[in-house]
Design a protein around this motif. Structure first.
Motif, PDB file in Angstrom:
ATOM      1  N   ALA A   1      51.021  41.915  53.258  1.00  0.00           N
ATOM      2  CA  ALA A   1      49.541  41.867  53.804  1.00  0.00           C
ATOM      3  C   ALA A   1      49.259  40.379  54.003  1.00  0.00           C
ATOM      4  CB  ALA A   1      48.496  42.192  52.771  1.00  0.00           C
ATOM      5  N   ASN A   2      48.766  39.139  54.748  1.00  0.00           N
ATOM      6  CA  ASN A   2      49.039  37.950  55.069  1.00  0.00           C
ATOM      7  C   ASN A   2      47.213  38.194  54.717  1.00  0.00           C
ATOM      8  OD1 ASN A   2      47.525  38.515  57.173  1.00  0.00           O
ATOM      9  ND2 ASN A   2      48.874  38.750  58.592  1.00  0.00           N
ATOM     10  N   LEU A   3      47.026  35.828  54.862  1.00  0.00           N
ATOM     11  CA  LEU A   3      45.422  36.145  54.270  1.00  0.00           C
ATOM     12  C   LEU A   3      44.727  36.503  54.960  1.00  0.00           C
ATOM     13  CD1 LEU A   3      43.954  34.177  52.094  1.00  0.00           C
ATOM     14  CD2 LEU A   3      44.690  32.227  53.718  1.00  0.00           C
ATOM     15  N   LYS A   4      44.732  36.653  56.763  1.00  0.00           N
ATOM     16  CA  LYS A   4      43.864  37.162  57.648  1.00  0.00           C
ATOM     17  C   LYS A   4      43.793  38.642  57.431  1.00  0.00           C
ATOM     18  CE  LYS A   4      43.456  37.815  62.653  1.00  0.00           C
ATOM     19  NZ  LYS A   4      43.637  38.026  63.469  1.00  0.00           N
ATOM     20  N   SER A   5      44.480  39.553  57.211  1.00  0.00           N
ATOM     21  CA  SER A   5      44.331  40.559  56.517  1.00  0.00           C
ATOM     22  C   SER A   5      43.903  40.807  55.545  1.00  0.00           C
ATOM     23  CB  SER A   5      45.326  41.891  56.480  1.00  0.00           C
ATOM     24  OG  SER A   5      46.376  40.736  55.053  1.00  0.00           O
ATOM     25  N   VAL A   6      43.454  39.963  54.306  1.00  0.00           N
ATOM     26  CA  VAL A   6      43.091  40.099  53.320  1.00  0.00           C
ATOM     27  C   VAL A   6      41.682  40.017  53.165  1.00  0.00           C
ATOM     28  CG1 VAL A   6      43.272  38.876  51.244  1.00  0.00           C
ATOM     29  CG2 VAL A   6      44.912  39.697  51.463  1.00  0.00           C
ATOM     30  N   ARG A   7      41.509  38.862  54.137  1.00  0.00           N
ATOM     31  CA  ARG A   7      40.019  38.768  54.478  1.00  0.00           C
ATOM     32  C   ARG A   7      39.284  39.657  55.340  1.00  0.00           C
ATOM     33  NH1 ARG A   7      41.344  32.314  56.579  1.00  0.00           N
ATOM     34  NH2 ARG A   7      41.531  31.836  54.096  1.00  0.00           N
TER      35      ARG A   7
ATOM     36  N   ALA B   1      39.245  40.263  43.127  1.00  0.00           N
ATOM     37  CA  ALA B   1      40.801  40.899  43.726  1.00  0.00           C
ATOM     38  C   ALA B   1      40.369  39.377  44.616  1.00  0.00           C
ATOM     39  CB  ALA B   1      41.058  42.105  44.144  1.00  0.00           C
ATOM     40  N   TYR B   2      39.992  39.478  45.636  1.00  0.00           N
ATOM     41  CA  TYR B   2      39.804  39.056  46.200  1.00  0.00           C
ATOM     42  C   TYR B   2      39.598  36.807  45.599  1.00  0.00           C
ATOM     43  CZ  TYR B   2      38.531  35.921  50.605  1.00  0.00           C
ATOM     44  OH  TYR B   2      38.330  34.460  51.253  1.00  0.00           O
ATOM     45  N   GLN B   3      38.992  37.296  44.913  1.00  0.00           N
ATOM     46  CA  GLN B   3      39.093  35.533  44.549  1.00  0.00           C
ATOM     47  C   GLN B   3      40.301  35.323  44.017  1.00  0.00           C
ATOM     48  OE1 GLN B   3      36.500  33.150  44.358  1.00  0.00           O
ATOM     49  NE2 GLN B   3      35.885  34.460  45.545  1.00  0.00           N
ATOM     50  N   LEU B   4      41.540  36.102  43.460  1.00  0.00           N
ATOM     51  CA  LEU B   4      42.597  36.049  42.698  1.00  0.00           C
ATOM     52  C   LEU B   4      43.491  35.893  44.510  1.00  0.00           C
ATOM     53  CD1 LEU B   4      45.072  35.985  40.173  1.00  0.00           C
ATOM     54  CD2 LEU B   4      45.046  38.402  41.505  1.00  0.00           C
ATOM     55  N   LEU B   5      43.333  36.588  45.207  1.00  0.00           N
ATOM     56  CA  LEU B   5      44.873  36.475  45.987  1.00  0.00           C
ATOM     57  C   LEU B   5      44.164  35.558  47.255  1.00  0.00           C
ATOM     58  CD1 LEU B   5      44.679  40.240  47.028  1.00  0.00           C
ATOM     59  CD2 LEU B   5      46.333  39.080  46.138  1.00  0.00           C
ATOM     60  N   ARG B   6      43.160  34.988  47.489  1.00  0.00           N
ATOM     61  CA  ARG B   6      42.799  33.648  48.227  1.00  0.00           C
ATOM     62  C   ARG B   6      43.387  32.266  47.747  1.00  0.00           C
ATOM     63  NH1 ARG B   6      38.617  30.012  47.437  1.00  0.00           N
ATOM     64  NH2 ARG B   6      37.531  30.581  45.456  1.00  0.00           N
ATOM     65  N   LYS B   7      43.495  32.711  45.894  1.00  0.00           N
ATOM     66  CA  LYS B   7      44.451  31.216  45.760  1.00  0.00           C
ATOM     67  C   LYS B   7      45.346  31.445  45.491  1.00  0.00           C
ATOM     68  CE  LYS B   7      40.301  30.596  42.853  1.00  0.00           C
ATOM     69  NZ  LYS B   7      40.114  30.253  41.505  1.00  0.00           N
ATOM     70  N   SER B   8      46.755  32.404  46.016  1.00  0.00           N
ATOM     71  CA  SER B   8      47.345  32.892  46.003  1.00  0.00           C
ATOM     72  C   SER B   8      48.911  32.511  46.826  1.00  0.00           C
ATOM     73  CB  SER B   8      48.114  34.481  46.298  1.00  0.00           C
ATOM     74  OG  SER B   8      49.285  34.579  45.903  1.00  0.00           O
ATOM     75  N   ALA B   9      49.601  31.826  46.362  1.00  0.00           N
ATOM     76  CA  ALA B   9      50.854  30.581  46.166  1.00  0.00           C
ATOM     77  C   ALA B   9      51.589  31.270  47.866  1.00  0.00           C
ATOM     78  CB  ALA B   9      51.781  30.328  45.453  1.00  0.00           C
ATOM     79  N   ALA B  10      51.623  33.097  47.319  1.00  0.00           N
ATOM     80  CA  ALA B  10      52.177  33.585  48.226  1.00  0.00           C
ATOM     81  C   ALA B  10      51.463  34.100  50.008  1.00  0.00           C
ATOM     82  CB  ALA B  10      52.734  34.986  47.867  1.00  0.00           C
ATOM     83  N   LEU B  11      49.869  33.695  49.412  1.00  0.00           N
ATOM     84  CA  LEU B  11      49.634  33.616  51.065  1.00  0.00           C
ATOM     85  C   LEU B  11      49.740  32.153  51.684  1.00  0.00           C
ATOM     86  CD1 LEU B  11      47.293  36.677  50.232  1.00  0.00           C
ATOM     87  CD2 LEU B  11      49.045  37.140  51.175  1.00  0.00           C
ATOM     88  N   ALA B  12      49.499  31.413  50.863  1.00  0.00           N
ATOM     89  CA  ALA B  12      49.116  30.111  51.945  1.00  0.00           C
ATOM     90  C   ALA B  12      50.334  29.481  53.048  1.00  0.00           C
ATOM     91  CB  ALA B  12      49.706  29.217  50.777  1.00  0.00           C
TER      92      ALA B  12
END
Length: 189
Positions: free
Chosen positions: A141-147, A178-189
């Motif tokens: 997954a990337n940030l776009k797919s997470v959003r 889950a979204y709040q954690l992932l949007r700050k994730s360095a892996a998705l930056a």
């Protein structure tokens, strides 16, 4: 500086003093221990002439003060080898595999650390992987797919969007967390 002569053990070349024995005027050029070396230092020596160092060595008895059992143990070829040893650490690996299961020893060694390598290979932490599973996404997954997935799930579970049904509020809370954690994730930056 005085150095040791290679042929006579204990002879100090360049020694300029006299023998440490009273009344002896001979040159003191052989080291004789007064206090042997130990953990606290190199020991204390005095310089003696050849005649007096031979007398000193003739009186020396390594076994002085030992019992018969201690002497036998010191003379044993295995003396000192009977100490307890620590078990090898696993270093985060699984227990050692059976060597007979492998034809190559390197495969057997790496077999202990396959689990550790899998965790290291992931770019997400354990909590982030759990958050991805809440959203129904994989590690690709990337940030776009997470959003996108977050928006879709919020619309599905939010009471204002599903006709006032509040039975999905718990699931909605998990999705938001889950979204709040992932949007700050360095892996998705």
């Amino acid at each position: 500086m005085a150095t040791r002569h290679p042929k006579m053990h204990g002879k100090v070349e360049g020694a300029t003093g006299r023998c440490a024995v009273r009344g002896c005027d001979a040159h003191g050029e052989y080291k004789a221990p007064v206090q042997p070396a130990d953990f606290h230092g190199p020991g204390v020596y005095r310089l003696l002439c050849l005649e007096h160092v031979r007398e000193h060595n003739a009186k020396y008895n390594y076994f002085e003060g030992m019992s018969a059992d201690e002497i036998a143990e010191a003379q044993s070829p295995l003396g000192g080898w009977d100490r307890a040893t620590r078990a090898f650490a696993t270093s985060g690996g699984d227990p050692a595999p059976s060597w007979s299961d492998f034809s190559d020893p390197l495969d057997a060694i790496s077999g202990r650390f396959r689990h550790a390598r899998r965790e290291e290979a992931s770019r997400f932490s354990r909590a982030e992987r759990r958050a991805l599973s809440v959203l129904g996404l994989g590690e690709d997954a990337n940030l776009k797919s997470v959003r996108s997935r977050y928006s879709k799930l919020v619309r599905r579970f939010h009471p204002d969007r599903n006709g006032g049904d509040r039975s999905h509020e718990k699931k909605l809370g998990e999705v938001i967390e889950a979204y709040q954690l992932l949007r700050k994730s360095a892996a998705l930056a």
